[in-house]
Design a protein around this motif. Sequence first.
Motif, PDB file in Angstrom:
ATOM      1  N   PHE A 165     -12.699   5.870   0.765  1.00 20.09           N
ATOM      2  CA  PHE A 165     -11.795   6.861   1.343  1.00 20.09           C
ATOM      3  C   PHE A 165     -11.491   7.919   0.297  1.00 20.09           C
ATOM      4  CE2 PHE A 165      -9.076   3.955  -0.899  1.00 20.09           C
ATOM      5  CZ  PHE A 165      -8.043   4.728  -1.406  1.00 20.09           C
ATOM      6  N   ALA A 166     -11.116   9.101   0.776  1.00 23.96           N
ATOM      7  CA  ALA A 166     -10.798  10.218  -0.117  1.00 23.96           C
ATOM      8  C   ALA A 166      -9.305  10.225  -0.420  1.00 23.96           C
ATOM      9  CB  ALA A 166     -11.204  11.528   0.542  1.00 23.96           C
ATOM     10  N   PRO A 167      -8.898  10.136  -1.681  1.00 21.65           N
ATOM     11  CA  PRO A 167      -7.472  10.239  -2.016  1.00 21.65           C
ATOM     12  C   PRO A 167      -6.894  11.541  -1.458  1.00 21.65           C
ATOM     13  CG  PRO A 167      -8.750   9.536  -3.918  1.00 21.65           C
ATOM     14  CD  PRO A 167      -9.741   9.927  -2.869  1.00 21.65           C
ATOM     15  N   ARG A 168      -5.720  11.449  -0.829  1.00 18.97           N
ATOM     16  CA  ARG A 168      -5.150  12.624  -0.168  1.00 18.97           C
ATOM     17  C   ARG A 168      -4.905  13.774  -1.140  1.00 18.97           C
ATOM     18  NH1 ARG A 168      -0.040  11.532   3.481  1.00 18.97           N
ATOM     19  NH2 ARG A 168      -1.653  10.297   4.533  1.00 18.97           N
ATOM     20  N   SER A 169      -4.440  13.454  -2.342  1.00 16.52           N
ATOM     21  CA  SER A 169      -4.144  14.527  -3.305  1.00 16.52           C
ATOM     22  C   SER A 169      -5.414  15.268  -3.716  1.00 16.52           C
ATOM     23  CB  SER A 169      -3.469  13.941  -4.547  1.00 16.52           C
ATOM     24  OG  SER A 169      -4.301  12.954  -5.160  1.00 16.52           O
ATOM     25  N   VAL A 170      -6.510  14.525  -3.890  1.00 12.83           N
ATOM     26  CA  VAL A 170      -7.776  15.153  -4.269  1.00 12.83           C
ATOM     27  C   VAL A 170      -8.299  16.008  -3.124  1.00 12.83           C
ATOM     28  CG1 VAL A 170     -10.188  14.708  -4.878  1.00 12.83           C
ATOM     29  CG2 VAL A 170      -8.364  13.313  -5.876  1.00 12.83           C
ATOM     30  N   ALA A 171      -8.302  15.459  -1.916  1.00  5.68           N
ATOM     31  CA  ALA A 171      -8.805  16.199  -0.760  1.00  5.68           C
ATOM     32  C   ALA A 171      -7.990  17.464  -0.510  1.00  5.68           C
ATOM     33  CB  ALA A 171      -8.785  15.310   0.478  1.00  5.68           C
ATOM     34  N   THR A 172      -6.656  17.356  -0.633  1.00  5.54           N
ATOM     35  CA  THR A 172      -5.795  18.519  -0.413  1.00  5.54           C
ATOM     36  C   THR A 172      -6.050  19.602  -1.455  1.00  5.54           C
ATOM     37  OG1 THR A 172      -4.074  17.116   0.553  1.00  5.54           O
ATOM     38  CG2 THR A 172      -3.407  19.298  -0.226  1.00  5.54           C
ATOM     39  N   ARG A 173      -6.187  19.176  -2.708  1.00  5.24           N
ATOM     40  CA  ARG A 173      -6.432  20.143  -3.791  1.00  5.24           C
ATOM     41  C   ARG A 173      -7.751  20.883  -3.569  1.00  5.24           C
ATOM     42  NH1 ARG A 173      -5.161  24.133  -6.816  1.00  5.24           N
ATOM     43  NH2 ARG A 173      -6.120  24.171  -8.886  1.00  5.24           N
ATOM     44  N   LEU A 174      -8.806  20.162  -3.219  1.00  9.50           N
ATOM     45  CA  LEU A 174     -10.108  20.789  -3.006  1.00  9.50           C
ATOM     46  C   LEU A 174     -10.080  21.719  -1.792  1.00  9.50           C
ATOM     47  CD1 LEU A 174     -12.510  17.796  -3.738  1.00  9.50           C
ATOM     48  CD2 LEU A 174     -12.117  19.802  -5.165  1.00  9.50           C
ATOM     49  N   SER A 175      -9.387  21.290  -0.738  1.00  6.22           N
ATOM     50  CA  SER A 175      -9.293  22.146   0.447  1.00  6.22           C
ATOM     51  C   SER A 175      -8.478  23.403   0.155  1.00  6.22           C
ATOM     52  CB  SER A 175      -8.679  21.374   1.618  1.00  6.22           C
ATOM     53  OG  SER A 175      -9.549  20.352   2.055  1.00  6.22           O
ATOM     54  N   ASP A 176      -7.422  23.266  -0.649  1.00  6.59           N
ATOM     55  CA  ASP A 176      -6.618  24.440  -1.021  1.00  6.59           C
ATOM     56  C   ASP A 176      -7.471  25.446  -1.790  1.00  6.59           C
ATOM     57  OD1 ASP A 176      -4.387  23.445   0.195  1.00  6.59           O
ATOM     58  OD2 ASP A 176      -3.414  22.740  -1.650  1.00  6.59           O
ATOM     59  N   ILE A 177      -8.290  24.936  -2.710  1.00  3.87           N
ATOM     60  CA  ILE A 177      -9.179  25.829  -3.465  1.00  3.87           C
ATOM     61  C   ILE A 177     -10.143  26.522  -2.515  1.00  3.87           C
ATOM     62  CG2 ILE A 177     -11.062  25.870  -5.148  1.00  3.87           C
ATOM     63  CD1 ILE A 177      -9.593  23.608  -6.638  1.00  3.87           C
ATOM     64  N   ASN A 178     -10.662  25.771  -1.567  1.00  8.42           N
ATOM     65  CA  ASN A 178     -11.623  26.331  -0.617  1.00  8.42           C
ATOM     66  C   ASN A 178     -10.978  27.378   0.282  1.00  8.42           C
ATOM     67  OD1 ASN A 178     -14.350  26.230   0.040  1.00  8.42           O
ATOM     68  ND2 ASN A 178     -13.990  24.953   1.832  1.00  8.42           N
ATOM     69  N   ASP A 179      -9.694  27.190   0.646  1.00  6.95           N
ATOM     70  CA  ASP A 179      -8.994  28.104   1.551  1.00  6.95           C
ATOM     71  C   ASP A 179      -8.391  29.318   0.831  1.00  6.95           C
ATOM     72  OD1 ASP A 179      -9.416  26.966   4.010  1.00  6.95           O
ATOM     73  OD2 ASP A 179      -7.691  25.627   3.901  1.00  6.95           O
ATOM     74  N   GLN A 180      -8.355  29.266  -0.491  1.00  2.49           N
ATOM     75  CA  GLN A 180      -7.669  30.328  -1.241  1.00  2.49           C
ATOM     76  C   GLN A 180      -8.250  31.707  -0.912  1.00  2.49           C
ATOM     77  OE1 GLN A 180      -8.181  31.367  -5.622  1.00  2.49           O
ATOM     78  NE2 GLN A 180      -6.420  29.972  -5.722  1.00  2.49           N
ATOM     79  N   GLU A 181      -7.367  32.689  -0.746  1.00  2.00           N
ATOM     80  CA  GLU A 181      -7.781  34.070  -0.451  1.00  2.00           C
ATOM     81  C   GLU A 181      -7.340  34.987  -1.596  1.00  2.00           C
ATOM     82  OE1 GLU A 181      -7.564  33.882   4.433  1.00  2.00           O
ATOM     83  OE2 GLU A 181      -5.964  34.919   3.312  1.00  2.00           O
ATOM     84  N   ARG A 182      -8.227  35.883  -1.972  1.00  2.00           N
ATOM     85  CA  ARG A 182      -7.916  36.834  -3.052  1.00  2.00           C
ATOM     86  C   ARG A 182      -8.042  38.257  -2.513  1.00  2.00           C
ATOM     87  NH1 ARG A 182     -10.206  34.195  -8.724  1.00  2.00           N
ATOM     88  NH2 ARG A 182      -9.233  32.135  -8.378  1.00  2.00           N
ATOM     89  N   GLU A 183      -6.993  39.038  -2.774  1.00  4.59           N
ATOM     90  CA  GLU A 183      -6.975  40.433  -2.332  1.00  4.59           C
ATOM     91  C   GLU A 183      -7.601  41.285  -3.431  1.00  4.59           C
ATOM     92  OE1 GLU A 183      -3.315  43.150  -1.747  1.00  4.59           O
ATOM     93  OE2 GLU A 183      -3.548  42.058   0.174  1.00  4.59           O
ATOM     94  N   VAL A 184      -8.719  41.979  -3.110  1.00  2.00           N
ATOM     95  CA  VAL A 184      -9.555  42.611  -4.137  1.00  2.00           C
ATOM     96  C   VAL A 184      -9.829  44.070  -3.784  1.00  2.00           C
ATOM     97  CG1 VAL A 184     -11.727  42.466  -5.399  1.00  2.00           C
ATOM     98  CG2 VAL A 184     -10.653  40.380  -4.555  1.00  2.00           C
ATOM     99  N   GLN A 185      -9.806  44.917  -4.822  1.00  2.00           N
ATOM    100  CA  GLN A 185     -10.215  46.317  -4.684  1.00  2.00           C
ATOM    101  C   GLN A 185     -11.463  46.547  -5.537  1.00  2.00           C
ATOM    102  OE1 GLN A 185      -5.966  47.411  -5.776  1.00  2.00           O
ATOM    103  NE2 GLN A 185      -6.547  49.235  -4.584  1.00  2.00           N
TER     104      GLN A 185
END
Length: 630
Positions: A165-185
């Motif tokens: 099973f995937a530890p919840r803290s690890v899965a959440t951290r990786l998903s947060d990184i994947n979902d992160q949005e950066r506003e760029v010019q």
Amino acid sequence: MFEFIRTHKRLMQIFLMLLIVPSFVFVGVSSYGNKGDDANAVASVDGQKITQQEWEQAQRQQMDRYREMYGAQFDQKMFETPEAKQAILDNLIAERALGGEIARNHLTITDATLAKLYAEQFKGDVNQYKAAAASLGLTTTGLDARVRRDMAMQQLSGAVQSTAFAPRSVATRLSDINDQEREVQELLFPTADFTAQVKVTDAMVKAYYEKNAALFLVPEQVKAEYVLFTPEMVEGQVSVTDAEIADFYGKNTARFTTPEQRIASHILINAKKDAPAAEKTAARAKAEAILAQLRKNPAEFATIAKAQSQDPGSAELGGDLGAVEKGAFVKPVEEAIYSLKQGEISGVVESEYGFHVITVTALKPVSTKTADQAKEEIAAELKKQKLSKKYSELAEAFGNTLYEQSDSLKPAADKLKLQVQTIDNLTRKPAPALAAAPYNNPKFLAALFSDDSLKNKRNTEAVQAGPNTLIAGRIVEFRPAAKRPLLEVDAVIRQRVALEEAARLAVKAGEAKIAAAKASGDATGFGEAKTVSRTKQPPFNSTAAIAVLKADVSKLPAYVGVELPGQGYGVYRIGKVAQAATPDAARRQSEVDQIADAIGQQDMYGYIQAVKQKAKVKLLTKPAVQASTQ
């Protein structure tokens, strides 16, 4: 075999979803108990030997499967490396070790489970069942054993991996990184904007020419004569007479005779040979009752068989036994089948398995093709035989003449009525543009550029450049490798130098802008803000997007400079970092599953290593060196 695999995907999944590399599950069952020849063994598992032949067979099967999957894109060389051969042996060892573990723990697959799989896969067609066995080189009994073994192995693998099973803290951290949005010019410095500032001098051209000499080399080339020898050049020299056809037919009439074919079905009520008399009496009574029911409603045979037959192999198929072959069934059953007319139902037949009620559902009588009906087929076969023999004779004459009169291709061409052709600008390496041209064959080019051919201007040997295609050549003119004159490439070099210098100026301007922006925080010149994330298509160059997502954003605004080949230099201002407003719940769950799968695979790998250690695995050779795929 591969056509069967394509049309029976569910059954093949049982085979192909196993172990670390599933492509080796077809090796090892029939030979698992073989002690082997110590001198020919490459490994030992639980005291049982894996032989060189088994290993080579696994390599061939692996290549056959990938050749079927990738077609023209298949590259056999990827399987000829020491690492690829070692991986195949490692997986054979792992499979044997797991097989031993299954046997020790008495893991089995029930008849009901096997029957359910077959009913789902073969849809009541017993001929498909037999074809499945034949495609793997097995009897139907062997297929049953193979499927049971592989299903047990699949269950074992699933049991180990399902605990991950995937530890919840690890899965959440990786998903947060994947979902992160950066506003760029973005601010671009196109190369073209700086070309007017570049002045290319003769010294710059000369320096580039000397530094990049390899770019301007013309490889050694030859002008060559060649002759082709193919089966088409033999075909006109071969014919078949009516007398030969008649003689062949007379000696091989049996080949054109189709024996009687019977397709039968049965209903079995089980009763072991040594069963108590009362049990046998009850079984016979049940069979008699079924027979009475069938006498009233013969058309219901398949329906009754599905409901009441106790034969797991045929019940789900409506009792269908398929096309009957002599010796395939016990004597009482076989005799009953061959005594029935089409559609007729037997009485109750007793065998060592119990009591049968049998019918013949289709009957094709013996038939023999007449001489006239077989004439075309015989003529084609005789011509093929003659062509093969004549081709071999003439190919040998072709090779001998090339060798005996090695200073010219003309004697060989005249003797076999071939045409001497000429080709220019051939190099040592095949030219992609020439594709399948016989003179572009790597073996032919190697022979043409050999010392004997180059120095002595002798004929090459006859080289096989395709199926039954021989080619031989002789060099007419040789041109050694040479560097193209500077004057000839001057314009090209000036253009390249100008682009390189303009690109360098674009980078310099971009770096200056980054330095100024960091000092002032000013966003002047940058474009509108766009959102970049790992889950969406980037709004600008993908190389730049990757650099933006990798950038350190501990302090904002952050700046990234990226060289964009063929375009110029891009400067990117990251002004804001945030999480997606509405995370994709389904994708996040999928990511959790993927992490769990990865952990499960790691657990399975560890389990296999432990089982291999328990099985006292020994390598008895250096596989990467000694294995052969031929």
